[in-house]
Design an enzyme around this catalytic site. Structure first.
Site, PDB file in Angstrom:
ATOM      1  N   HIS A  95       7.656 -24.776  57.313  1.00  0.00           N
ATOM      2  CA  HIS A  95       7.786 -23.486  58.254  1.00  0.00           C
ATOM      3  C   HIS A  95       9.319 -23.239  58.588  1.00  0.00           C
ATOM      4  O   HIS A  95       9.714 -22.283  59.270  1.00  0.00           O
ATOM      5  CB  HIS A  95       7.218 -23.883  59.678  1.00  0.00           C
ATOM      6  CG  HIS A  95       5.803 -24.008  59.542  1.00  0.00           C
ATOM      7  ND1 HIS A  95       4.810 -22.854  58.774  1.00  0.00           N
ATOM      8  CD2 HIS A  95       4.756 -24.787  59.631  1.00  0.00           C
ATOM      9  CE1 HIS A  95       3.550 -23.386  58.728  1.00  0.00           C
ATOM     10  NE2 HIS A  95       3.307 -24.257  59.332  1.00  0.00           N
ATOM     11  N   ASP A 133      -1.036 -26.229  51.989  1.00  0.00           N
ATOM     12  CA  ASP A 133      -1.175 -26.280  53.481  1.00  0.00           C
ATOM     13  C   ASP A 133      -1.983 -25.198  54.017  1.00  0.00           C
ATOM     14  O   ASP A 133      -2.047 -24.114  53.743  1.00  0.00           O
ATOM     15  CB  ASP A 133       0.193 -26.582  54.025  1.00  0.00           C
ATOM     16  CG  ASP A 133       0.082 -27.011  55.386  1.00  0.00           C
ATOM     17  OD1 ASP A 133       0.455 -28.194  55.587  1.00  0.00           O
ATOM     18  OD2 ASP A 133      -0.241 -26.295  56.394  1.00  0.00           O
ATOM     19  N   HIS A 163      -1.720 -24.010  56.471  1.00  0.00           N
ATOM     20  CA  HIS A 163      -0.738 -22.971  57.146  1.00  0.00           C
ATOM     21  C   HIS A 163       0.128 -22.309  56.121  1.00  0.00           C
ATOM     22  O   HIS A 163       0.951 -22.958  55.280  1.00  0.00           O
ATOM     23  CB  HIS A 163       0.365 -23.450  58.411  1.00  0.00           C
ATOM     24  CG  HIS A 163      -0.595 -24.194  59.251  1.00  0.00           C
ATOM     25  ND1 HIS A 163      -0.804 -25.761  59.381  1.00  0.00           N
ATOM     26  CD2 HIS A 163      -1.119 -23.714  60.513  1.00  0.00           C
ATOM     27  CE1 HIS A 163      -1.520 -25.913  60.540  1.00  0.00           C
ATOM     28  NE2 HIS A 163      -1.611 -24.888  61.169  1.00  0.00           N
ATOM     29  N   ASP A 176      -4.274 -30.307  55.673  1.00  0.00           N
ATOM     30  CA  ASP A 176      -4.605 -29.884  56.816  1.00  0.00           C
ATOM     31  C   ASP A 176      -5.716 -28.763  56.451  1.00  0.00           C
ATOM     32  O   ASP A 176      -6.370 -28.209  57.363  1.00  0.00           O
ATOM     33  CB  ASP A 176      -3.650 -29.404  57.801  1.00  0.00           C
ATOM     34  CG  ASP A 176      -2.458 -28.742  57.423  1.00  0.00           C
ATOM     35  OD1 ASP A 176      -2.630 -28.352  56.201  1.00  0.00           O
ATOM     36  OD2 ASP A 176      -1.703 -28.528  58.117  1.00  0.00           O
TER      37      ASP A 176
END
Ligand SMILES: [Zn+2]
Length: 305
Positions: A126, A162, A164, A243
């Site tokens: 991120h 991931d 995200h 995740d």
């Protein structure tokens, strides 16, 4: 040639707010699960070293690195966004996490290892070029790509599974087509940045909440396999977030341990076809400790096969 397992005990000293899901217990769960297995000579533990400032290259401007260093809180905690904070050990952990990714690239590009996995935190995908966010300070996998290019790779491909979206990695390489970025992610979902860009070298795979392993596999085969053949990378890099697992408390997808083995094998196979098996992977998310540990072992099974 061995597969490196790169980590450092000081990555566990980085602690954010109380009960934060991105906790030192994540690395302890991974270490316990890895140590409980017999790996023979295939997996070699290596201690991470801090990143050298010269390796930030075009990924993070020196002003950004200096700005983070100036945040060092001494005692206590300083916040950089709603869910990201630093304690006195965080910058050392972040420099070790980035350094591990670079060590992995150095070892595989120098034919001292075939593949490497970096069991590190904080995660990185991120972090944009000048913006820490989402538990991330330095973009470890982007720094690995930068290092590979500096060592002579002409084309690098980053794969991010991931739950995200890897907004930081996309932002950093948006106008650098030598680095292909393929990201699968729950959509709509955090972080909602750089998830609608259109470039030939940016391959986005948004997935509805509840997506099963079978549907995930179909989407990856549809989007990633042709992208790999088109880009013909000299090195494959992986943002390995776990995740998207069904048991994860933050994500809303429904992958199982076997899906991580499958996608990891797909990427190892691609590395065998294009880059003599060379692949470097770095831990991103994964917040259910047991699912994280099992999925990481599945990932390492594929890398060390
Ligand atoms: Zn994540």
């Amino acid at each position: 040639m061995p597969v490196l397992f790169i980590s450092h005990g000081d990555c566990e000293k980085h602690v954010m707010l109380d009960h934060h899901p991105e906790s030192p217990a994540r690395l302890r769960a991974i270490h316990d699960a890895v140590q409980a297995r017999e790996w023979g000579h295939s997996l070699v533990a290596v201690e991470a070293r801090e990143i050298d400032d010269r390796c930030f290259g075009q990924v993070h401007p020196s002003e950004y690195v200096a700005r983070l260093a100036a945040l060092d809180p001494g005692e206590g905690i300083v916040r950089v966004d709603a869910d990201t904070s630093l304690n006195r050990y965080s910058l050392r952990a972040a420099r070790l996490a980035a350094g591990a990714a670079i060590q992995g690239v150095d070892a595989v590009m120098d034919d001292r290892a075939e593949r490497a996995f970096c069991a590190v935190r904080p995660p990185g995908h991120h972090a944009e070029s000048a913006l820490p966010m989402g538990f991330c300070l330095f973009n470890n996998i982007a720094l690995a790509a930068e290092r590979a290019l500096a060592l002579g790779a002409e084309r690098v491909a980053i794969f991010d599974f991931d739950v995200h979206h890897g907004n930081g990695t996309v932002e950093i390489f948006l106008e650098r087509p030598e680095v292909m970025v393929c990201s699968s992610f729950q959509y709509p979902f955090y972080p909602g940045r750089f998830d609608d860009v259109s470039r030939d070298h940016i391959v986005l795979t948004p997935l509805d909440a509840g997506t099963s392993g079978a549907a995930f596999r179909a989407a990856i085969e549809r989007d990633w396999l042709p992208a790999i053949e088109r880009h013909r990378p000299d090195l494959i890099l992986v943002s390995a977030g776990f995740d998207a697992h069904r048991e994860d408390p933050l994500g809303g997808l429904a992958l199982e341990d076997e899906d991580y083995l499958w996608v990891s094998q797909l990427l190892v196979d691609a590395a065998q076809r294009h880059c003599s098996g060379k692949l470097v992977s770095a831990l991103e998310g994964g917040y259910h400790l047991d699912a994280l540990a099992r999925s990481t072992v599945a990932h390492l099974d594929a890398l060390s096969a």
